[in-house]
Each structure stands twice: as C-alpha cells, then as structure tokens.
Design a protein around this motif. Structure first.
Motif, PDB file in Angstrom:
ATOM      1  N   GLY A  36     -63.666 -31.003  82.899  1.00  0.00           N
ATOM      2  CA  GLY A  36     -62.926 -32.078  82.254  1.00  0.00           C
ATOM      3  C   GLY A  36     -63.617 -33.408  82.422  1.00  0.00           C
ATOM      4  O   GLY A  36     -64.529 -33.763  81.667  1.00  0.00           O
ATOM      5  N   ARG A  37     -63.197 -34.154  83.442  1.00  0.00           N
ATOM      6  CA  ARG A  37     -63.655 -35.528  83.618  1.00  0.00           C
ATOM      7  C   ARG A  37     -65.169 -35.732  83.642  1.00  0.00           C
ATOM      8  O   ARG A  37     -65.648 -36.721  83.076  1.00  0.00           O
ATOM      9  CB  ARG A  37     -62.990 -36.132  84.862  1.00  0.00           C
ATOM     10  CG  ARG A  37     -61.522 -36.442  84.619  1.00  0.00           C
ATOM     11  CD  ARG A  37     -60.758 -36.675  85.889  1.00  0.00           C
ATOM     12  NE  ARG A  37     -60.559 -35.431  86.649  1.00  0.00           N
ATOM     13  CZ  ARG A  37     -59.812 -35.341  87.742  1.00  0.00           C
ATOM     14  NH1 ARG A  37     -59.205 -36.410  88.213  1.00  0.00           N
ATOM     15  NH2 ARG A  37     -59.667 -34.180  88.355  1.00  0.00           N
ATOM     16  N   PRO A  38     -65.933 -34.835  84.246  1.00  0.00           N
ATOM     17  CA  PRO A  38     -67.388 -35.078  84.240  1.00  0.00           C
ATOM     18  C   PRO A  38     -67.973 -35.149  82.829  1.00  0.00           C
ATOM     19  O   PRO A  38     -69.016 -35.761  82.621  1.00  0.00           O
ATOM     20  CB  PRO A  38     -67.950 -33.874  85.005  1.00  0.00           C
ATOM     21  CG  PRO A  38     -66.833 -33.436  85.877  1.00  0.00           C
ATOM     22  CD  PRO A  38     -65.579 -33.687  85.079  1.00  0.00           C
ATOM     23  N   GLN A  76     -60.026 -33.170  92.907  1.00  0.00           N
ATOM     24  CA  GLN A  76     -60.222 -31.738  93.065  1.00  0.00           C
ATOM     25  C   GLN A  76     -60.796 -31.505  94.454  1.00  0.00           C
ATOM     26  O   GLN A  76     -61.884 -31.949  94.766  1.00  0.00           O
ATOM     27  CB  GLN A  76     -61.216 -31.207  92.020  1.00  0.00           C
ATOM     28  CG  GLN A  76     -60.728 -31.327  90.591  1.00  0.00           C
ATOM     29  CD  GLN A  76     -59.767 -30.216  90.191  1.00  0.00           C
ATOM     30  OE1 GLN A  76     -59.190 -29.565  91.072  1.00  0.00           O
ATOM     31  NE2 GLN A  76     -59.587 -30.015  88.911  1.00  0.00           N
ATOM     32  N   VAL A 130     -56.992 -17.724  86.990  1.00  0.00           N
ATOM     33  CA  VAL A 130     -57.649 -19.011  87.194  1.00  0.00           C
ATOM     34  C   VAL A 130     -57.720 -19.196  88.702  1.00  0.00           C
ATOM     35  O   VAL A 130     -56.718 -18.990  89.390  1.00  0.00           O
ATOM     36  CB  VAL A 130     -56.810 -20.182  86.622  1.00  0.00           C
ATOM     37  CG1 VAL A 130     -57.579 -21.496  86.744  1.00  0.00           C
ATOM     38  CG2 VAL A 130     -56.410 -19.924  85.188  1.00  0.00           C
ATOM     39  N   PRO A 187     -61.789 -23.759  87.318  1.00  0.00           N
ATOM     40  CA  PRO A 187     -61.804 -25.209  87.115  1.00  0.00           C
ATOM     41  C   PRO A 187     -62.314 -25.891  88.377  1.00  0.00           C
ATOM     42  O   PRO A 187     -62.735 -25.218  89.322  1.00  0.00           O
ATOM     43  CB  PRO A 187     -60.336 -25.545  86.878  1.00  0.00           C
ATOM     44  CG  PRO A 187     -59.567 -24.453  87.529  1.00  0.00           C
ATOM     45  CD  PRO A 187     -60.489 -23.300  87.806  1.00  0.00           C
ATOM     46  N   LEU A 241     -53.697 -23.829  92.502  1.00  0.00           N
ATOM     47  CA  LEU A 241     -54.377 -24.946  91.848  1.00  0.00           C
ATOM     48  C   LEU A 241     -55.549 -25.360  92.729  1.00  0.00           C
ATOM     49  O   LEU A 241     -55.472 -25.283  93.965  1.00  0.00           O
ATOM     50  CB  LEU A 241     -53.412 -26.118  91.668  1.00  0.00           C
ATOM     51  CG  LEU A 241     -52.230 -25.832  90.736  1.00  0.00           C
ATOM     52  CD1 LEU A 241     -51.228 -26.972  90.786  1.00  0.00           C
ATOM     53  CD2 LEU A 241     -52.707 -25.607  89.310  1.00  0.00           C
ATOM     54  N   THR A 242     -56.603 -25.828  92.085  1.00  0.00           N
ATOM     55  CA  THR A 242     -57.790 -26.201  92.863  1.00  0.00           C
ATOM     56  C   THR A 242     -57.560 -27.464  93.700  1.00  0.00           C
ATOM     57  O   THR A 242     -58.353 -27.788  94.564  1.00  0.00           O
ATOM     58  CB  THR A 242     -58.999 -26.412  91.928  1.00  0.00           C
ATOM     59  OG1 THR A 242     -58.536 -27.038  90.740  1.00  0.00           O
ATOM     60  CG2 THR A 242     -59.638 -25.092  91.570  1.00  0.00           C
ATOM     61  N   ASP A 258     -58.544 -33.444  78.039  1.00  0.00           N
ATOM     62  CA  ASP A 258     -57.486 -34.198  78.714  1.00  0.00           C
ATOM     63  C   ASP A 258     -57.483 -35.644  78.215  1.00  0.00           C
ATOM     64  O   ASP A 258     -57.921 -36.561  78.919  1.00  0.00           O
ATOM     65  CB  ASP A 258     -57.692 -34.128  80.238  1.00  0.00           C
ATOM     66  CG  ASP A 258     -57.441 -32.726  80.778  1.00  0.00           C
ATOM     67  OD1 ASP A 258     -56.701 -31.965  80.128  1.00  0.00           O
ATOM     68  OD2 ASP A 258     -57.985 -32.392  81.846  1.00  0.00           O
ATOM     69  N   LYS A 278     -49.637 -23.539  81.802  1.00  0.00           N
ATOM     70  CA  LYS A 278     -49.193 -22.982  83.099  1.00  0.00           C
ATOM     71  C   LYS A 278     -47.700 -22.673  83.104  1.00  0.00           C
ATOM     72  O   LYS A 278     -46.941 -23.221  83.904  1.00  0.00           O
ATOM     73  CB  LYS A 278     -49.541 -23.951  84.236  1.00  0.00           C
ATOM     74  CG  LYS A 278     -51.024 -24.270  84.366  1.00  0.00           C
ATOM     75  CD  LYS A 278     -51.313 -25.111  85.599  1.00  0.00           C
ATOM     76  CE  LYS A 278     -52.785 -25.434  85.761  1.00  0.00           C
ATOM     77  NZ  LYS A 278     -53.314 -26.402  84.759  1.00  0.00           N
ATOM     78  N   ARG A 337     -68.145 -29.253  88.926  1.00  0.00           N
ATOM     79  CA  ARG A 337     -68.934 -30.485  88.890  1.00  0.00           C
ATOM     80  C   ARG A 337     -70.406 -30.123  88.730  1.00  0.00           C
ATOM     81  O   ARG A 337     -70.807 -29.009  89.040  1.00  0.00           O
ATOM     82  CB  ARG A 337     -68.749 -31.270  90.194  1.00  0.00           C
ATOM     83  CG  ARG A 337     -67.313 -31.741  90.438  1.00  0.00           C
ATOM     84  CD  ARG A 337     -66.893 -32.758  89.396  1.00  0.00           C
ATOM     85  NE  ARG A 337     -65.504 -33.170  89.555  1.00  0.00           N
ATOM     86  CZ  ARG A 337     -64.481 -32.664  88.887  1.00  0.00           C
ATOM     87  NH1 ARG A 337     -64.675 -31.682  88.020  1.00  0.00           N
ATOM     88  NH2 ARG A 337     -63.265 -33.124  89.065  1.00  0.00           N
ATOM     89  N   LYS A 346     -59.898 -26.629  75.909  1.00  0.00           N
ATOM     90  CA  LYS A 346     -58.655 -26.460  76.660  1.00  0.00           C
ATOM     91  C   LYS A 346     -57.668 -27.568  76.306  1.00  0.00           C
ATOM     92  O   LYS A 346     -57.984 -28.754  76.430  1.00  0.00           O
ATOM     93  CB  LYS A 346     -58.939 -26.475  78.167  1.00  0.00           C
ATOM     94  CG  LYS A 346     -57.706 -26.164  79.003  1.00  0.00           C
ATOM     95  CD  LYS A 346     -58.041 -25.937  80.450  1.00  0.00           C
ATOM     96  CE  LYS A 346     -58.140 -27.216  81.229  1.00  0.00           C
ATOM     97  NZ  LYS A 346     -56.872 -27.959  81.332  1.00  0.00           N
ATOM     98  N   ALA A 391     -62.009 -29.337  79.023  1.00  0.00           N
ATOM     99  CA  ALA A 391     -60.605 -29.759  79.066  1.00  0.00           C
ATOM    100  C   ALA A 391     -60.450 -31.011  78.206  1.00  0.00           C
ATOM    101  O   ALA A 391     -61.000 -32.066  78.533  1.00  0.00           O
ATOM    102  CB  ALA A 391     -60.207 -30.051  80.512  1.00  0.00           C
TER     103      ALA A 391
END
Ligand code: C5P
Length: 244
Positions: free
Chosen positions: A219-221, A199, A164, A187, A127-128, A15, A66, A190, A37, A13
């Motif tokens: 994404g963030r990880p 999440q 998804v 998504p 959504l997760t 982001d 989305k 981790r 993404k 992602a």
C-alpha cells in the motif's frame, strides 16, 4: 490459483478516499500490478461501483472487507462479492469454522448456479499490526505464530482457499497446511529501504516471495511515493528477482 506470472503476484492496496484517484492509480499501475485491493476506506467512500468500474476495465480486484459476522450474514455478503466479480475476498478466521464453511459453500454454489468465476475466499489470521501485547489486551494468552497456525488449519478444514498472514508465518503455515494450492497473501510488505509505518511485522517483498508467499500486498510504499508507477515497477522487479 497460484499465479505463475510475477506481475500477478503483486497486489496494490488502493487505500485512497476517492474513486477518481483510485482509477488514476489503476490506469498508471496496471502494467506492473496484477490485482487491485479495495479495502474498507475506498469501499466506504465509493461503494461497490468502484469494484464494477475496475472489473469492467479488465482489472482484477481483491475485496478486502474482512467480513466478520454471524455465518448467515457473512455467507450472504460473500455471495454478493461473487456477483460483483472480485477475484479474491476475505473473511476473519476468528469468526469460526461454521462462518467460514457456510461462506465457502455459498460462494461455490452461487458461482456454479449463476455461471460466475468463483473468487478465492481467504481468511485473515492475525492482522500484521497485531503483536503479543495486542493479543494479551484481548485476552489471548498465546504467541502470534501459534495463533496463526491454529487459525490457518481451521481455515483449511473449513474449506477456504487460503489465508492472509504476516510473511514471518509462511513457514509455519506451509508446515501446518501442506495442501498444494493453499494460497498465502502477505501484507505488511516493504522494500529494503522503507520505514515501517504502523505495520509491526514487516518483511521485504523479495523475502516474502522467496519464503513462499503467493501474493504480496503493498500500500503506502507505492501510494505515498512520488511516482507510484516507478515504485510499483521496483516492487515487481524484486518479485521477478525472487522467483528467478
Ligand atoms: O500501506 P500498507 O502497505 O501497510 O498497506 C497494507 C494493506 O494491507 C492495508 O490496506 C491493510 O488494510 C491490509 N492488510 C493488512 N494486514 C492484514 C490484512 C490486510 O495490513 N492482515
């Protein structure tokens, strides 16, 4: 479009808020990551040109906007996503069967008529970050797994290529939608050592692939890591271990 190559299963992602940073990440991660993404933050900041820039450099894009609107509007947006050359884009299954069907049809017709590669159109189930309490807040008196199951079945009968969903719902979805080639993107991923941010329903990448995910989104990880490339290599290794 089930991917055979482990690298092609890893979606990162992007982001971030600037095109220059996104391209930097694309360049440093492309050896380990199959699909990039572009979500609402980067798209709002950098626009469709961001997609064109990655596609023109040979990258594959998952456009994660989305879409959720009246059927005519979502179908028209899907046509434009097809023209941008994305490999995957998503719409909300909660927009209903007609919205999904009109979009799937418009995308297939456009791709055939204009000689373009048809993107996979996938539906967001829940959504997760959504849990039972969130569902209750919006008036849905049901549990996440059964809502996801219903929405995945509706996505399939409406002609979508996949969904998804949280990795926790892969089993339920595979049972409810046995069609081979039905894509599941998960998504909320981790590695075993990460914290969970916001999440709520997370799983490790290896667990998700073993459970039958076709693609995992991270994404963030990766983005918040000191070395995104090193982190991406680690996730790729987890995927390789899970498929072997
Ligand atoms: O940073 P993190 O790994 O949590 O990022 C997950 C990405 O997947 C975010 O870009 C988020 O918008 C996206 N996503 C999600 N849940 C969905 C669909 C997409 O978290 N159901």
């Amino acid at each position: 479009m089930t991917e055979k190559n482990p690298k092609d299963k890893l979606i990162v992602a992007l982001d971030v808020d600037q095109a220059a940073r996104a391209l930097e990440l694309f360049n440093s991660l492309r050896d380990y990551v199959g699909i990039f993404k572009i979500g609402m933050q980067l798209f709002t900041a950098a626009g469709p040109d961001m997609v064109r820039q990655i596609v023109s450099r040979g990258g594959r894009v998952f456009l994660d906007l989305k879409f959720h609107d009246i059927p005519n509007t979502v179908a028209a947006a899907g046509v434009e996503a097809t023209r941008l050359g994305v490999s995957i884009f998503n719409i909300h299954t909660s927009g209903g069967g007609e919205m999904m069907k009109r979009t799937a049809d418009a995308v297939a017709e456009t791709a055939a008529r204009e000689g373009l590669t048809k993107p996979a159109v996938i539906g967001v189930t829940l959504l997760t970050s959504v849990d039972q309490e969130t569902l209750r807040q919006i008036g849905i008196d049901d549990e996440p797994p059964s809502v996801v199951k219903r929405l995945a079945m509706l996505a399939q009968t409406s002609g979508l290529d996949g969904v998804v969903a949280s990795a926790h719902e892969i089993k339920i979805i595979r049972e409810a939608v046995p069609r081979s080639g039905f894509v599941i993107v998960t998504p909320g991923m981790r590695s075993a050592t990460d914290v969970s941010d916001d999440q709520r329903r997370v799983m490790t990448v290896g667990q998700a692939i073993s459970a039958g995910a076709d693609y995992v989104v991270v994404g963030r990880p990766i983005l918040n890591s000191e070395s995104p490339a090193k982190a991406a290599r680690g996730f790729l290794q987890e995927i390789k271990d899970a498929v072997s």
